[in-house]
Write an enzyme that holds these catalytic residues in place. Structure first.
Site, PDB file in Angstrom:
ATOM      1  N   GLU A 198       0.834  -1.203   0.000  1.00 30.28           N
ATOM      2  CA  GLU A 198       0.000   0.000   0.000  1.00 30.28           C
ATOM      3  C   GLU A 198       0.868   1.253   0.000  1.00 30.28           C
ATOM      4  O   GLU A 198       2.082   1.186   0.170  1.00 30.28           O
ATOM      5  CB  GLU A 198      -0.940  -0.008   1.193  1.00 30.28           C
ATOM      6  CG  GLU A 198      -0.236  -0.212   2.528  1.00 30.28           C
ATOM      7  CD  GLU A 198      -0.380   0.966   3.452  1.00 30.28           C
ATOM      8  OE1 GLU A 198      -0.294   2.104   2.943  1.00 30.28           O
ATOM      9  OE2 GLU A 198      -0.562   0.756   4.664  1.00 30.28           O
ATOM     10  N   LYS A 234      -5.771  10.390   0.926  1.00 27.20           N
ATOM     11  CA  LYS A 234      -5.939   8.986   1.283  1.00 27.20           C
ATOM     12  C   LYS A 234      -7.072   8.417   0.442  1.00 27.20           C
ATOM     13  O   LYS A 234      -8.169   8.983   0.410  1.00 27.20           O
ATOM     14  CB  LYS A 234      -6.268   8.837   2.766  1.00 27.20           C
ATOM     15  CG  LYS A 234      -5.103   9.103   3.705  1.00 27.20           C
ATOM     16  CD  LYS A 234      -5.520   8.940   5.149  1.00 27.20           C
ATOM     17  CE  LYS A 234      -5.780   7.495   5.489  1.00 27.20           C
ATOM     18  NZ  LYS A 234      -6.048   7.306   6.942  1.00 27.20           N
ATOM     19  N   ASP A 286     -11.333  -0.715   6.342  1.00 22.74           N
ATOM     20  CA  ASP A 286     -10.456  -1.872   6.138  1.00 22.74           C
ATOM     21  C   ASP A 286     -11.163  -3.161   6.564  1.00 22.74           C
ATOM     22  O   ASP A 286     -10.998  -4.222   5.942  1.00 22.74           O
ATOM     23  CB  ASP A 286      -9.165  -1.727   6.951  1.00 22.74           C
ATOM     24  CG  ASP A 286      -8.291  -0.573   6.484  1.00 22.74           C
ATOM     25  OD1 ASP A 286      -8.592   0.007   5.431  1.00 22.74           O
ATOM     26  OD2 ASP A 286      -7.306  -0.266   7.189  1.00 22.74           O
ATOM     27  N   LYS A 295      -3.485  -1.215  14.457  1.00 19.98           N
ATOM     28  CA  LYS A 295      -2.707  -0.141  15.080  1.00 19.98           C
ATOM     29  C   LYS A 295      -3.103  -0.015  16.545  1.00 19.98           C
ATOM     30  O   LYS A 295      -4.280  -0.098  16.909  1.00 19.98           O
ATOM     31  CB  LYS A 295      -2.923   1.165  14.328  1.00 19.98           C
ATOM     32  CG  LYS A 295      -2.402   1.132  12.891  1.00 19.98           C
ATOM     33  CD  LYS A 295      -2.618   2.458  12.194  1.00 19.98           C
ATOM     34  CE  LYS A 295      -2.025   2.443  10.791  1.00 19.98           C
ATOM     35  NZ  LYS A 295      -2.766   1.576   9.870  1.00 19.98           N
TER      36      LYS A 295
END
Length: 716
Positions: free
Chosen positions: A54, A115, A171, A188
Site C-alpha cells: 500500500e 488517502k 479496512d 494499530k
C-alpha cells in the site's frame, strides 16, 4: 485467471476518461484506469509470486524522506525473497499496480496527496488526483490485478470510543468482501483491538497470528491481551489457508498478523504512553474521520523522539519478509493441480484450459546450474598445472535452455522441471525471469542439478562433469500434475536428462492426442532412451548430433555404431552415412530429423517434401515411413561467419528453439530452419547459453530471410 464476472465493468462516462471493460484474463495488458507496471505484467504472465504494497504509509504514515527510502527498501526485501513487489497508488487519475521509482518519489514528496479508500476511488480517479491507497483501496486494486498477498504495516479497525463516534475503518468491511490476504502487524495500537477482532468475526474474516504465539499483536507490541482465533507457524501453513480459501470461493479476505520483532518492541511502553497522550490531544483538535490516524501517528513519533518511527519501519520490513515467503509458497501450490492440507487433498477449482485461453507449448527437462571453465589456449596442460583462463557461473540444462529461448522468442512455453531447495536452485529461479517458472517444482532436501564444463580457447568442450541425480525425481507421477497442459499443447519437447519412464509417459499422452513430440538427446548415452521403450515410435522431431544419431540408429537397428573420427570424414562422407542412419529412424516412426553438424550447418531429413509445413497442433501423424527429402543448410552465409566462437555449449539448444518457434508460428520450413541457425549463431558468440540478444523482433520472418538469403542444397 479471473473469470468475466470478476472483470472490472464500467458503463458510464467519467469526466476525464472513458472506461471500458477490463478483461482480467488478459491482465498483462493495461486497459482503462487500471495500470499495471512492467514487472507486474511480466509476473502475472509467467505465474511468478507477487506481493502488493500500500502507499498511505508513503503519503501519510511517514515523513519525507523516510517514506520513500522505506518504500524502496521494502520493495527490495520482496525482490530478495523471490517475489515481485507491486506498490499500489493513484497517480494523476490512474490506479497503478506496480510503481516506478519516479512515481514513488512523486507520491512521497506530494504535499496534497489524499488517502484513497473504497469510497474515494471513483472520485479521485475521475478528478485526476494523486493519492496513497489505504488497506481497503489496495485490496481492491490487488484483487482486480489478480494478486493474492498484500503486505502493510497495520490495519485500521474499531476506534476507541467507537460506541459514541461510530468510527470504524473500512479496512474491516473490505476484508469481509474482498478475497485478498493481508499480512500486517495487527491493528494499530491506537485502536480498540478487542472490538476490532469482534468486528472481523462478524465479517467472516479468517484471522491468524503468525509464529509461535497465539496472541494477536498490537502493532508496536508483539502481543495484545487478546487471542487470535487461530495460529499459523510458517509460510507453508499460511499459503495453504490462502489456497483453501480461494478453492472454497469464500470471497472474503484473510488477516495474517505478524508480531513485531522483540528487538524492535523494547520501547513499547513508552509508545503506549505517547498514544494515550495523543488520543487525549485529538479530542480537543479538529481531527475527525480519516484524519485521526495520521494525526495521532505523527504526534506519537514526535513525543517518542523518533522511536515510534523506527519501530514502524522495522515492523513493515519484517511483514514484507514474511509476506514474501507466503507469496512464494502460495505460488508453488498454484503451480500444482492438487496440494495437501493436513490429511486432505485439495484440487484447484479451475482446469488448465479454464486458466489459459491459448494453449502453450510444453517443455519437460532439466534445470542445471552451470559452471563454465574456459582456458585461453587450445592446448590444454594436464598433470596438475594451472591453465590460465576464466570461470563463469550461469544457468543451463537442455530443457531450461529451450524453454528460456522459446520465451525470448515469444512462444511462452510451460516448463516442467525440478530444482533443489538450495542456493543453486534459488539462483537458477532468480535468473530465469524471462520465462514461466511456475511449473518448476522445488524439492526439499535435494541438490539442484549442476554441470561443470571445461572449454578450450575455441569454445569446444574438452571435459564435462555433471551431478544430475535430482532429474530422476522428474517422475511420471510428478509430470502427471501437468497432464492437462500437455494434452492442450501444440507441441511438446522432452530432453534426454529425464527418466526413461517419464519420456514414455509423455510420449504416450502425445500419441493419444496427436501432439508432435520433439526429442533433444542431450548426449550420446542418453540418445537411446526413447528406444528403450515404445516411446521412440511416438517421436515426431529429433535434433541429434552425429554421435547421438549413431546411438539412436544402433538402438533401433541393433548394429553397433562405427568407430570413426568425425574430423577425418568429409562432408560428403558424413551425408552419405547420415542418409542411411536417418532412413532407418524415419522408418521407425520419426517424421523429421534435424541433424546438427557444427560448423557444417544442419541436415534436414523428412518423410515428406521439404516445402511441406512441419506438423504442429493436434494433427494426425504423417504415415509415410520412408525418407523422402534431405536438405543441407550451411551454418551461415560467407558474410556471416563469426569472427570468434566464444562457446558452443548452448548452440544446439538455441537451434532447436529457433526451429520450434518457427513451427509454432506456422512459418515455412525454410524460415524455421534458418531461424534455428540464426539462434545458434547468437549463442556461439556468447558465454550465455541463451544470450540476451535473442528476441522476437530480431527473429521475425523478414529478419531471418534477410540474414540468410541463401537456398539450401537438396540431396534428394
Amino acid at each position: 485467471m479471473l473469470n468475466l464476472k470478476r472483470c472490472l465493468q464500467v458503463t458510464r462516462f467519467l469526466p476525464r476518461k472513458v472506461l471500458t471493460t477490463v478483461d482480467v484474463s488478459n491482465r498483462h495488458l493495461n486497459t482503462g484506469i487500471l495500470q499495471l507496471g512492467n514487472e507486474v505484467q511480466h509476473a502475472l504472465k509467467h505465474g511468478l509470486p507477487l506481493v502488493a504494497l500500500e502507499s498511505t504509509i508513503i503519503t501519510h504514515g511517514m515523513p519525507y524522506p523516510h517514506n520513500v527510502r522505506t518504500a524502496c527498501e521494502v520493495e527490495q526485501i520482496v525482490r530478495d525473497g523471490g517475489a515481485i513487489p507491486a506498490t499500489v497508488g493513484v497517480i494523476n487519475g490512474n490506479l497503478h499496480v506496480g510503481l516506478t521509482s519516479d512515481q514513488l518519489e512523486q507520491l512521497a514528496s506530494c504535499m496534497d496527496a489524499i488517502k484513497v479508500s473504497r469510497r474515494d476511488l471513483a472520485w479521485s480517479l475521475s478528478q485526476g488526483k494523486v493519492g496513497g491507497t489505504t488497506v481497503a483501496g489496495t485490496m481492491i486494486a490487488a484483487h482486480l490485478a489478480g494478486i493474492q498477498i498484500f503486505v502493510t504495516g497495520g490495519i485500521g479497525g474499531v476506534h476507541r470510543g467507537a460506541e459514541n463516534s461510530m468510527d470504524i475503518s473500512s479496512d474491516l468491511t473490505e476484508l469481509g468482501k474482498t478475497p485478498v490476504t493481508v499480512v500486517c502487524a495487527g491493528a494499530k495500537s491506537i485502536l480498540d483491538i478487542g472490538r476490532t477482532l469482534e468486528y472481523l468475526e462478524t465479517q467472516g474474516v479468517t484471522v491468524a497470528t503468525y509464529g509461535d504465539s497465539k496472541y494477536f499483536p498490537a502493532f508496536f507490541s508483539p502481543a495484545s491481551e487478546y487471542l487470535s482465533p487461530c495460529n499459523v507457524s510458517n509460510a507453508t501453513e499460511a499459503a495453504q489457508i490462502v489456497a483453501t480459501n480461494k478453492a472454497l470461493e469464500l470471497n472474503s479476505g484473510i488477516l495474517i498478523a505478524v508480531p513485531i520483532p522483540e528487538c524492535s518492541a523494547k520501547d513499547s511502553s513508552q509508545v503506549e504512553s505517547a498514544i494515550q497522550t495523543s488520543l487525549e490531544e485529538a479530542k480537543h483538535t479538529v481531527q475527525i474521520g480519516k484524519d485521526v490516524t495520521p494525526y495521532i501517528l505523527k504526534r506519537v513519533n514526535e513525543i517518542t523522539g523518533g522511536t515510534a518511527l523506527q519501530a514502524n519501519i522495522a515492523l513493515v520490513k519484517n511483514n514484507a519478509k514474511v509476506g514474501t515467503e507466503i507469496a512464494v509458497e502460495y505460488s508453488k501450490l498454484s503451480a500444482n493441480k492438487s496440494y495437501s492440507v493436513g490429511s486432505k487433498t485439495m484440487h484447484k477449482a479451475n482446469s488448465y484450459t479454464e486458466r489459459n485461453s491459448i494453449a502453450k507449448p510444453v517443455v519437460v527437462g532439466a534445470s542445471i546450474y552451470d559452471l563454465n571453465v574456459m582456458t585461453h589456449s587450445t592446448d590444454i596442460i594436464y598433470g596438475g598445472t594451472t591453465n590460465v583462463g576464466s570461470i563463469q557461473q550461469g544457468v543451463g540444462g537442455v530443457g531450461r535452455n529451450v524453454a528460456d529461448c522459446l520465451s525470448r522468442l515469444g512462444a511462452d512455453p510451460l516448463f516442467i522441471s525440478v530444482v533443489g531447495d538450495d542456493l543453486e536452485g534459488k539462483s537458477l529461479l532468480s535468473q530465469s525471469d524471462s520465462m514461466d517458472t511456475s511449473c518448476i517444482t522445488v524439492l526439499q532436501n535435494e541438490r539442484t542439478a549442476s554441470y561443470c564444463a571445461g572449454l578450450d580457447g575455441s569454445g569446444n568442450v574438452f571435459l564435462g562433469v555433471g551431478d544430475a541425480k535430482i532429474c530422476d525425481k522428474l517422475t511420471p507421477q510428478l509430470v502427471s500434475n501437468f497432464k492437462e497442459a500437455i494434452v492442450e499443447a501444440p507441441l511438446v519437447c522432452v530432453d534426454g536428462n529425464i527418466p526413461t519412464e517419464t519420456i514414455q509417459y509423455v510420449c504416450d499422452i502425445c500419441s493419444e492426442h496427436h501432439i508432435p513430440v520433439w526429442y533433444e538427446p542431450t548426449c550420446a548415452l542418453k540418445a537411446i532412451k526413447p528406444y528403450e521403450t515404445n516411446a521412440g515410435k511416438s517421436l515426431t522431431f529429433a535434433s541429434p548430433n552425429l554421435r547421438e544419431l549413431r546411438q539412436m540408429y544402433s538402438a533401433v537397428d541393433g548394429f553397433e555404431p562405427q568407430s570413426i573420427h568425425d574430423e577425418e570424414m568429409s562432408l560428403t562422407d558424413i551425408i552419405r552415412e547420415c542418409r542411411h542412419l536417418c532412413s532407418v529412424l524415419i522408418k521407425n516412426g520419426l517424421h523429421c530429423i534435424i541433424l546438427t553438424l557444427g560448423p557444417d550447418g544442419v541436415l534436414v531429413c523428412r518423410n515428406t517434401e521439404p516445402e511441406e509445413l512441419f506438423p504442429c497442433g493436434h494433427l494426425n501423424r504423417i504415415d509415410d515411413n520412408s525418407m523422402v527429402s534431405i536438405q543441407h543448410y550451411p551454418a551461415c552465409s560467407e558474410v556471416h561467419i563469426p569472427s570468434e566462437v566464444v562457446s558452443v555449449s548452448g548452440a544446439g539448444d538455441c537451434l532447436a528453439s529457433g526451429v520450434i518457434s518457427g513451427i509454432l508460428q506456422g512459418h515455412d520450413p525454410d524460415v524455421c530452419i534458418k531461424g534455428g541457425l540464426l539462434a545458434a549463431s547468437h549463442s556461439i558468440r556468447s558465454l550465455q547459453t541463451v544470450p540476451d540478444s535473442i528476441n522476437s523482433r530480431a527473429f521475425s520472418a523478414d529478419a531471418i530471410k534477410e540474414w540468410a538469403p541463401f537456398t539450401p542444397t537438396c540431396i534428394m
